[in-house]
Design an enzyme around this catalytic site. Structure first.
Site, short mmCIF file in Angstrom:
data_model
loop_
_atom_site.label_atom_id
_atom_site.label_comp_id
_atom_site.label_asym_id
_atom_site.label_seq_id
_atom_site.Cartn_x
_atom_site.Cartn_y
_atom_site.Cartn_z
N ARG A 119 -7.62 -22.09 -23.27
CA ARG A 119 -8.72 -22.50 -22.41
C ARG A 119 -8.22 -23.44 -21.33
O ARG A 119 -7.55 -24.44 -21.61
CB ARG A 119 -9.82 -23.19 -23.23
N GLU A 142 -6.61 -6.86 -22.73
CA GLU A 142 -7.95 -6.43 -23.11
C GLU A 142 -8.61 -5.70 -21.95
O GLU A 142 -8.13 -5.74 -20.81
CB GLU A 142 -8.80 -7.63 -23.53
N HIS A 182 -9.42 -15.58 -16.40
CA HIS A 182 -10.69 -14.87 -16.40
C HIS A 182 -11.77 -15.66 -17.13
O HIS A 182 -11.48 -16.61 -17.88
CB HIS A 182 -10.54 -13.49 -17.05
#
Length: 268
Positions: free
Chosen positions: A156, A78, A136
């Protein structure tokens, strides 16, 4: 080959006051605005993200890692373009130093992983490319346009004590414990046509005015367009900031000579 449907996504970390041209329905906190991927560009997803709190520390696998893990979705790379930022807003991307997986696990469990990331102060125009395997987190008070592989896989590692599932085994297995390559973070000038990304999954430009012959050749196939100022015309549709549309090629679009737009196409 039309304007894409919008999905407003409520999030507890979203915002009730959004940057123009968006507005949140009364009583709702909007964290994301998704544009449903079209049939002619199914591999890409464009979204706006608005934060009032930090998002989780997370990581995404590559296509190969997702397949090896038995995931039903592809991996995810992304990029983010910052469009608004409150004073002190930051994005956490990559580690300050090299970190082994045992240290990463321990720091995810005790919360110190947050302090091990590089938190980049940001302002409108800052751009980050986030390869798969990059740890990130998006900080509070920032709004970004995100262009990504159309995948819903997020592992996560740390979530500030929120009652959501963590994915330590899967996430740490695919995490690179290293700093972000400095070439993947830069500031985009206010004007001019600029290449944002050119990688294995998509190519993206911030276009100023009308595309030249080289850019028309680059975008001769299906693409997405996101107006940023002025308007873009697609057949009978007039696209304005806040819209996103798919087109068969860049030649199907008419651009405002004074406007700006983001264009993105899948890799060929």
């Amino acid at each position: 080959m039309s304007k894409l449907p919008i999905r407003e996504v409520e999030k507890p970390w979203g915002k009730d006051v959004l940057p123009a041209p968006f507005s949140a329905p009364e009583g709702k906190r909007i964290g994301e605005i998704w544009f449903e991927p079209p049939a002619d560009v199914p591999s890409l997803l464009v979204k706006y993200i608005f934060t009032s709190e930090k998002l989780s520390v997370q990581v995404h696998p590559s296509d190969a890692q997702a397949a090896a893990a038995g995931e039903k979705d592809r991996g995810k790379e992304e990029c983010w373009l910052v469009i608004a930022a409150e004073p002190g807003a930051t994005l956490g991307v990559g580690f300050k130093d090299h970190v082994d997986h045992d240290t990463m696990r321990a720091s995810a469990l005790d919360g110190s992983i947050e302090d091990m990331l590089v938190w980049h102060p940001v302002k409108p125009g800052d751009f980050f490319y986030i390869p798969a395997n990059t740890v990130h987190a998006i900080g509070a008070g920032v709004s970004v346009i995100e262009i990504q592989q159309n995948s819903d896989i997020t592992y996560r590692l740390y979530d500030y004590g929120r009652p959501r599932e963590l994915h330590l085994d899967a996430g740490i297995a695919v995490s690179r414990g290293e700093p972000l390559d400095p070439a993947l973070h830069r500031h985009i000038p206010d004007t001019g046509t600029v290449e944002l990304a050119h990688g294995a999954y998509f190519t993206a430009h911030r276009l100023q005015g009308v595309p030249d012959a080289a850019l028309r050749a680059e975008y001769a196939g299906p693409l997405l367009v996101i107006p940023r100022s002025g308007s873009v015309t697609l057949g009978d549709d007039v696209l304005n900031p806040g819209d996103c549309a798919s087109a068969a090629s860049i030649d199907a679009l008419t651009f405002d000579p004074q406007g700006q737009a983001i264009i993105v196409r899948p890799a060929t």
